[in-house]
Write a protein that holds these residues in place. Structure first.
Motif, PDB file in Angstrom:
ATOM      1  N   ASN B  87     -11.699  -1.813  -6.759  1.00 30.96           N
ATOM      2  CA  ASN B  87     -13.130  -1.565  -7.021  1.00 30.96           C
ATOM      3  C   ASN B  87     -13.913  -1.304  -5.728  1.00 30.96           C
ATOM      4  O   ASN B  87     -15.085  -1.667  -5.621  1.00 30.96           O
ATOM      5  N   VAL B  92     -17.053  -0.734 -11.192  1.00 30.10           N
ATOM      6  CA  VAL B  92     -16.947  -1.699 -12.292  1.00 30.10           C
ATOM      7  C   VAL B  92     -17.858  -2.898 -12.032  1.00 30.10           C
ATOM      8  O   VAL B  92     -17.827  -3.486 -10.947  1.00 30.10           O
ATOM      9  N   ASP B 108     -17.354  -6.166  -9.808  1.00 32.49           N
ATOM     10  CA  ASP B 108     -16.104  -6.914  -9.896  1.00 32.49           C
ATOM     11  C   ASP B 108     -15.401  -7.001  -8.541  1.00 32.49           C
ATOM     12  O   ASP B 108     -15.485  -6.104  -7.712  1.00 32.49           O
ATOM     13  N   GLU B 318      -9.609   1.455 -12.434  1.00 37.16           N
ATOM     14  CA  GLU B 318     -10.219   0.365 -11.664  1.00 37.16           C
ATOM     15  C   GLU B 318     -10.518  -0.838 -12.568  1.00 37.16           C
ATOM     16  O   GLU B 318     -10.333  -1.987 -12.192  1.00 37.16           O
ATOM     17  N   ARG B 319     -10.988  -0.556 -13.771  1.00 32.92           N
ATOM     18  CA  ARG B 319     -11.345  -1.650 -14.686  1.00 32.92           C
ATOM     19  C   ARG B 319     -10.124  -2.478 -15.040  1.00 32.92           C
ATOM     20  O   ARG B 319     -10.182  -3.712 -15.066  1.00 32.92           O
ATOM     21  N   CYS B 322      -9.309  -4.669 -12.187  1.00 35.14           N
ATOM     22  CA  CYS B 322     -10.263  -5.784 -12.100  1.00 35.14           C
ATOM     23  C   CYS B 322      -9.957  -6.855 -13.135  1.00 35.14           C
ATOM     24  O   CYS B 322     -10.214  -8.050 -12.904  1.00 35.14           O
TER      25      CYS B 322
END
Lengths: 58, 424
Positions: B87, B92, B108, B318-319, B322
């Protein structure tokens, strides 16, 4: 991350493998597993080391 | 000096000319030419061409056909994931987009930490303005810290530090030979402050004897600046191959009071970590300016001695990265059962997208969630769940209900604002 209260919790389920605490952190009551890798549990251990005591389980 | 005037040069036993001269001063070399060193100082104004596929010019090397074959670039891997920061472009923000609380509250994986303040700074995920340099490099989001009103002035215990924590095994398996001073990790980021002054940042190892490497950055006011720092390995560094915290990166610190600073701190070298010698003493201007701002984006840490362009990753990717550390569901449907007679706790099984780093803390911040059992409705009235177990992508949590139910009844629930936290 500031702990304002902590309470022990009894295991309730037959297949429970992780014991938990109820810890109020920054105004939110989290269920926190007794896992040394858990950041909140680490903070709780520091809190106890400072002389604080959790409330007993119901 | 005299001049030998000939048109061609041939070995005495050769059957063909080796060098053919032309009237304009050039020469054509035939056959295989061997030389120890070719030092070209002037005269090549366009390019050197190798066959039809490779052109070397002032602007770089262009290769077509089979391209370039090499062992590595910048001393590290050529392809694959380079950026060790999750991130780093602040895409995010599962928890929210603005907060005056300390710690993981907005973007995040990022821990904007402060202590000893009169008024807590505000942390926020903000847009990067179009037309700026980071915008033109593809950054659309930044982390912005806005100072509070520090009426007591700069105190010894005051500090504001944007912090990122690397999971140890991500570093241990990165390819950085962190005990070798000839092996490097390069960090880079964009930063903008409303106050012109010198700021400090540092990386600090967490395993074994703590080591710290401090650097400085001078910023002009309200100007995005790209910072690059190359950090060597050191024989005193320990990084475990586990899921704990490996290195804490305090990217660039708006302010740290004298409890954490010392005038004799050496920059750009590894030292043993001591809490009171993290950085040189600070100028207090940023901290004593109400609503001073500090923005970061494009955080990258990569193995090798050179900073390469930021590795942009998709929001979805990326999410997921995270969510190893924190998951928030605004709504989640899940099922479970009541285990004890007249039980007031529902044991629900939650499916999660990725295995989490550690057993997570659990909370359900909305008490109005409903469960359905044989057509009846009941509420989950507890905000803290008790994690029973976690295996891969499933975890079981006990939630208190507002109505006692008979043993072994199964239930389906729609849980709201479920948070699972396994951050470092």
């Amino acid at each position: 991350m500031k702990i304002t209260s902590a309470k022990l919790k009894n295991s309730e389920f037959q297949d429970t493998v992780i014991e938990s605490l109820i810890i109020e952190i920054d105004g939110v009551k989290w269920g926190v597993p007794k896992d040394p890798d858990n950041q909140m549990y680490q903070t709780y251990l520091d809190w106890v080391a400072e002389g604080n005591t959790p409330d007993p389980a119901d | 000096m005299s001049t030998l005037k000939v048109n061609k040069i041939r070995d005495t036993s050769g059957s063909a000319d080796a060098i053919t001269l032309d009237p304009s001063g050039g020469a054509v070399l035939a056959g295989v030419t061997t030389m120890t060193t070719a030092r070209i100082t002037t005269g090549i104004t366009t390019s050197i061409q190798v066959g039809g596929g490779v052109t070397i010019s002032e602007s770089g090397i262009e290769a077509s056909g089979i391209g370039i074959t090499c062992a590595n670039i910048n001393g590290t891997k050529i392809g694959g994931r380079r950026n060790l920061v999750i991130n780093g472009a602040f895409l995010v923000a599962q928890r929210g987009t603005s907060s005056t609380e300390v710690g993981y509250k907005t973007v995040d994986r990022f821990n904007p930490y402060s202590s000893g303040t009169d008024e807590a700074p505000t942390q926020a995920q903000v847009d990067v303005s179009s037309g700026t340099d980071p915008y033109n490099e593809g950054f659309r989001k930044a982390l912005k810290i806005t100072n509070g009103n520090q009426t007591s002035g700069a105190q010894a215990a005051s500090r504001v530090l944007p912090q990122y924590k690397f999971e140890a095994q991500d570093l241990a398996n990165s390819g950085w030979n962190y005990t070798d001073p000839n092996s490097f990790i390069t960090i880079s980021f964009w930063v903008k402050s409303s106050i012109a002054q010198t700021y400090y940042g540092y990386v600090r190892t967490q395993d074994g004897t703590g080591r710290i490497y401090t650097y400085s950055v001078s910023l002009s006011a309200d100007t995005w600046t790209k910072v690059v720092k190359t950090i060597p390995g050191n024989s005193g560094i320990t990084i475990n191959n586990d899921n704990g915290e490996g290195i804490q990166w305090n990217v660039l610190i708006p302010f740290a009071g004298t409890n954490y600073t010392d005038s004799g701190v050496s920059l750009n070298t590894w030292r043993t970590y001591v809490s009171g010698t993290r950085t040189p003493d600070y100028t207090t201007t940023w901290y004593t300016t109400n609503d001073a701002t500090f923005e970061l984006t494009g955080l990258q840490a990569e193995v090798g001695s050179q900073a390469t362009p930021f590795e942009h990753r998709s929001f979805a990717e990326e999410r997921l990265l995270c969510q190893r550390y924190y998951i928030k569901y605004v709504q989640q449907g899940c099922s479970g059962y009541i285990e004890s007679n007249a039980g007031t706790t529902a044991q629900l099984t939650h499916t999660i997208p990725v295995p989490m780093r550690a057993n997570p803390s659990t909370v359900c911040t909305t008490a109005a969630s409903i469960g359905v059992e044989r057509g009846g409705l009941y509420g989950i009235n507890s905000t803290s769940g008790a994690l029973g177990w976690m295996y891969e992508n499933d975890l079981s949590i006990g939630w208190a209900m507002d109505t006692a139910k008979t043993r072994w009844h199964t239930t389906w629930c729609r849980v709201q604002n479920l948070e699972l936290d396994a951050e470092l």
